[in-house]
Design a protein around this motif. Structure first.
Motif, mmCIF file in Angstrom:
data_model
loop_
_atom_site.group_PDB
_atom_site.id
_atom_site.type_symbol
_atom_site.label_atom_id
_atom_site.label_comp_id
_atom_site.label_asym_id
_atom_site.label_seq_id
_atom_site.Cartn_x
_atom_site.Cartn_y
_atom_site.Cartn_z
ATOM 1 N N PRO A 1 -6.989 8.303 63.273
ATOM 2 C CA PRO A 1 -6.363 8.291 61.941
ATOM 3 C C PRO A 1 -6.782 7.099 61.101
ATOM 4 O O PRO A 1 -7.346 6.125 61.600
ATOM 5 N N ASN B 1 -0.953 16.145 65.978
ATOM 6 C CA ASN B 1 -2.368 16.276 65.657
ATOM 7 C C ASN B 1 -3.075 17.274 66.561
ATOM 8 O O ASN B 1 -3.856 18.099 66.094
ATOM 9 N N SER C 1 -4.254 11.710 58.760
ATOM 10 C CA SER C 1 -4.127 11.944 60.194
ATOM 11 C C SER C 1 -5.485 12.146 60.854
ATOM 12 O O SER C 1 -6.496 12.418 60.198
ATOM 13 N N ASN D 1 -0.998 15.973 55.088
ATOM 14 C CA ASN D 1 -1.864 16.350 56.192
ATOM 15 C C ASN D 1 -1.641 17.791 56.624
ATOM 16 O O ASN D 1 -2.592 18.489 57.001
#
Length: 552
Positions: free
Chosen positions: A120, A420, A52, A326
């Motif tokens: 990413p 994110n 990510s 992630n």
């Protein structure tokens, strides 16, 4: 006689999470040992396929981002996500994602607007892990012991004492902190009495890592476009094919139909051929296989005194878009600076409580994102009828409608800006909140914010440096008005040895995104405090952020 090993921190497990944790600690000068049961050079499982943007930001800080980005698929191999009736079947829809060579220049599509210096990267774990391993191996304060298995440990007043074996040899271990990054079957989790709970069976999947040298050629011959991920949607057998090397190696996921829980009841070869869209004459080699159950399980605790758990040791869920790995990397980055602060002495004992307070709620939230998406995709696959492979205008209309549904559902998964950049830490003992609620976010969307607990929005400085590159390794005080005297705050930090860097900002973008004149940012880029002048009690502010005071 047993070998004696001693370090500040011992990390159990050299997967991506354990390696990231050890790298972050070593980068801060902490003496760290990593224990890994696999032999040196033994390849990892073919699992996570996506790093990510948030993980890439962490790797950038640790100086390994470019090495990671250089690995994996060829630079010009399309990173798209395509949905077809089979790998070699009719295309239904696609999500455009830039290839590595165009990652910073592409301007069209839903995956090109990322507000970060590190977008990413599509990369399988078999390529990621060796890059991280090599980087850690070169760090002076890190030692890696392969072929070494932790057997047991006990905690004393000051240290953790462990017992391990390596090739029949006994090893005694002594450390200040022990961290279990030892996966879903974690010994460390069991030893600290943590238990997993949640949804035990969301999806049953046969995974097969295959070598098929002719598959890509067949796709190109029929006018198909290569893709990083190719989903097969039909009424017979749905699945997914990930390109691993962009040439001949592929990871094939076969999704068992709802209600089917017996892996042996599904003919692996027949299912693979249906997903690929090939006949019995097509040749491929099965390199390895794994049958797994998608779950949503969260540990009830992540710490027992001087022992912690990270990654799959404390959370397991359906592996959509690499969320599990992630999230584990985010665990590692969070815990590393807290441990380093405590070991360096300026972090009080209370600073370690932030790990559970911050990561457990986020872990639970992301697990529900993944679970809800798994349910939605299962429902979508179940609804697919034979018409998807039929001819004629009615079938064309059916595919068009299904394509829109599939696109809208999955674009948020593969272009997940909210996951994110939108998440924030609420209820942390080391963040000074000011009453303003953080803006809401979804899997795919978010609003940049400096609300305490949120990730500092990224900007490029006048010299084209990332603001993250200009910040210090621990706390950074951003000052938008250089006339503000911040000496009371810097002196309060210096009095208790809290590392604090002052960074003056002067740009229209900073003025637009940062509505306060002063913003105190943590080493993980989350906002700890903000104000339009120095705190009325700077000593108390410093004590809170270093875990020695209460925000209440």
């Amino acid at each position: 006689m047993a070998e004696q090993l001693q370090a500040d921190v011992v990390v159990v497990g050299a997967g991506p999470v354990g390696l990231t944790l050890a790298m972050d600690l070593a980068w801060r000068g902490v003496d760290v040992i990593v224990l890994e049961s696999r032999a040196r050079g033994e390849p990892p499982s073919v699992k996570s396929n996506h790093v990510s943007a948030r993980s890439m930001e962490i790797f950038r800080r640790l100086g390994v981002a470019q090495k990671v980005r250089n690995a994996g698929l060829p630079a010009d191999y399309p990173n798209d996500v395509v949905y077809r009736t089979a790998f070699l079947g009719r295309e239904i829809t696609s999500i455009k994602i830039p290839c590595r060579a165009e990652r910073y220049t592409a301007k069209d599509g839903p995956d090109t607007w990322w507000p970060t210096p590190e977008p990413p990267h599509r990369l399988n774990q078999i390529y990621l892990e060796p890059v991280l391993f090599a980087h850690l191996s070169a760090m002076p304060s890190a030692r890696i012991f392969n072929g070494t298995t932790l057997i047991d440990f006990t905690q004393g007043a000051e240290r953790v004492t462990g017992f391990a074996t390596a090739n029949g040899k006994e090893i005694n271990i002594s450390c200040r902190f022990l961290i279990g990054c030892d996966g879903g079957r974690s010994l460390v989790r069991k030893k600290i009495g943590a238990t997993l709970s949640g949804d035990v069976a969301l999806q049953y999947v046969q995974s097969s890592y295959i070598r098929a040298p002719k598959l890509l050629g067949l796709l190109l011959e029929q006018g198909g476009t290569p893709a990083w991920a190719s989903f097969a949607l039909n009424a017979r057998q749905s699945g997914n094919v990930y390109a691993i090397d962009g040439k001949q190696n592929w990871l094939v996921h076969v999704y068992l139909k709802p209600g089917v829980t017996d892996f042996e009841a599904v003919d692996r070869d027949a299912a693979i051929r249906t997903v690929l869209g090939v006949d019995q004459d097509f040749e491929y080699e099965l390199i390895s296989k794994e049958d797994w159950v998608g779950r949503r399980l969260i540990a009830d605790k992540v710490r027992d005194d001087k022992v912690f758990i990270c990654g799959d040791a404390c959370h397991l869920w359906v592996p959509y878009a690499g969320y599990g790995m992630n999230a584990g990397i985010a665990d590692a980055a969070n815990l590393a600076w807290l441990l380093a602060a405590r070991l360096e002495g300026w972090g009080a004992e209370g600073i370690l409580a932030a790990y559970a307070a911050e990561r457990l709620p986020i872990t639970d939230q992301v697990s529900h994102f993944a679970m809800d998406h798994a349910h939605a995709m299962t429902k979508a696959r179940k609804s697919v009828s034979d018409e998807i492979e039929a001819e004629g205008p009615e079938a064309d209309a059916y595919r068009a409608a299904l394509g829109k549904t599939i696109y809208d559902l999955n674009v948020q998964q593969y272009c997940c800006a909210g996951l994110n950049f939108g998440y924030f830490y609420q209820g942390s003992p080391i963040i000074v909140y000011d009453g303003e609620p953080a803006p809401p976010y979804t899997m795919g969307e978010f609003t940049p914010s400096t609300v305490p607990g949120a990730r500092l929005p990224h900007i490029w400085l006048a010299d084209r440096r990332s603001i993250y590159d200009a910040m210090g390794p621990y706390y950074t005080l951003l000052r938008l008005d250089p006339d503000i005297d911040v000496s009371s705050l810097t002196n309060a930090a210096a009095a208790v040895c809290v590392p604090l860097t002052v960074l003056d900002l002067s740009s229209p973008e900073a003025a637009e995104l940062f509505p306060y004149d002063l913003i105190l940012v943590r080493p993980d880029q989350h906002v700890a405090w903000r104000g339009n002048g120095t705190s009325a009690d700077p000593g108390r502010l410093v004590d809170i952020v270093r875990g020695a005071g209460s925000a209440k």
